[in-house]
Design a protein around this motif. Structure first.
Motif, mmCIF file in Angstrom:
data_model
loop_
_atom_site.group_PDB
_atom_site.id
_atom_site.type_symbol
_atom_site.label_atom_id
_atom_site.label_comp_id
_atom_site.label_asym_id
_atom_site.label_seq_id
_atom_site.Cartn_x
_atom_site.Cartn_y
_atom_site.Cartn_z
ATOM 1 N N THR A 1 0.842 -1.198 0.000
ATOM 2 C CA THR A 1 0.000 0.000 0.000
ATOM 3 C C THR A 1 0.877 1.248 0.000
ATOM 4 N N ASP A 2 0.439 2.254 -0.729
ATOM 5 C CA ASP A 2 1.129 3.538 -0.797
ATOM 6 C C ASP A 2 0.076 4.630 -0.690
ATOM 7 N N ARG A 3 -0.048 5.194 0.501
ATOM 8 C CA ARG A 3 -1.097 6.172 0.788
ATOM 9 C C ARG A 3 -2.466 5.547 0.551
ATOM 10 N N ASN A 4 -3.150 5.962 -0.486
ATOM 11 C CA ASN A 4 -4.501 5.448 -0.714
ATOM 12 C C ASN A 4 -4.578 4.523 -1.936
ATOM 13 N N ILE A 5 -3.441 3.889 -2.276
ATOM 14 C CA ILE A 5 -3.403 2.963 -3.404
ATOM 15 C C ILE A 5 -2.858 1.615 -2.932
ATOM 16 N N ALA A 6 -3.542 0.549 -3.329
ATOM 17 C CA ALA A 6 -3.041 -0.804 -3.067
ATOM 18 C C ALA A 6 -2.534 -1.393 -4.370
ATOM 19 N N MET A 7 -1.320 -1.927 -4.339
ATOM 20 C CA MET A 7 -0.720 -2.558 -5.510
ATOM 21 C C MET A 7 -0.585 -4.050 -5.236
ATOM 22 N N VAL A 8 -1.259 -4.837 -6.040
ATOM 23 C CA VAL A 8 -1.293 -6.282 -5.855
ATOM 24 C C VAL A 8 -0.602 -6.960 -7.031
ATOM 25 N N THR A 9 0.349 -7.825 -6.715
ATOM 26 C CA THR A 9 1.043 -8.606 -7.734
ATOM 27 C C THR A 9 0.714 -10.074 -7.525
#
Length: 203
Positions: free
Chosen positions: A153-161
């Motif tokens: 997570t980066d602030r209000n973004i979730a990055m899923v791999t």
């Protein structure tokens, strides 16, 4: 389906060529030993036989994998394309989440969501930590698949791999098993990490 079949032929090219070379070499050795004076004809005969053996092997591998991939695609209602032959299969998802949402919360939501999916089934949870989830799944083609999910997570973004591959690491083809697991689970993962602005899971 033809595009998948051709893709499997390309991916099996190296082992097929190696098999053809070994068969040709072995046959040439036998023929030359029997009649050394006819070595040129023996080499030609051995080369043609090796090429034929390689071609038969390539067709057999591609046809078997295509049949398994077609069953896997039909089971999940997916169109069978050439990308299904790629091993490993990967995907990335970026979704907005409320500020302060932790990777652990999202990982927990993903695992809960995947356990409710009837197929593919989760046979084993190998890893469940802060932003890391690894499960082993059965597949319709019979090849077990390891699915690894990483969440940052980066602030209000979730990055899923997401990374899906055969449990047997040396496999270059798995009859679409890795692709079918990833394709079947991807929408559920996306839904599990997608939060409304009030912090509740989206329906």
């Amino acid at each position: 389906m033809l595009s998948y079949w051709l893709a499997t032929v390309r991916r099996s090219a190296v082992p097929t060529v190696l098999t053809a070379v070994v068969v040709s070499g072995a046959m040439a050795g036998v023929l030359v030993a029997e009649d050394a004076s006819a070595w040129a004809g023996s080499l030609l005969q051995a080369t043609l036989f090796g090429l034929a053996a390689g071609a038969v092997l390539a067709v057999a591998i591609a046809t078997s994998n295509t049949w398994n991939a077609r069953r896997a695609a039909a089971r999940h209602g997916l169109p069978l394309t050439a990308e299904a032959a790629v091993v490993p299969c990967t995907a990335e998802i970026r979704v907005p989440v409320p500020t302060g949402t932790t990777p652990y919360q999202l990982t927990d939501s993903v695992l809960y969501a995947l356990k409710k999916v009837p197929a593919p089934r989760i046979d084993e949870v190998e890893e469940f930590t802060h932003g890391k989830l690894t499960v082993v799944c059965g597949s319709s083609s019979g090849s077990p698949v390891r699915l690894h999910i990483s969440i940052v997570t980066d602030r209000n973004i979730a990055m899923v791999t997401m990374d899906s591959r055969p449990v047997t690491s040396w496999k270059r083809l798995d009859g679409g098993a890795s692709w079918s697991v990833l394709s079947a689970f991807e929408p559920h993962v996306s839904k599990a990490v997608r939060y409304d602005t009030d912090g509740t899971n989206a329906d």
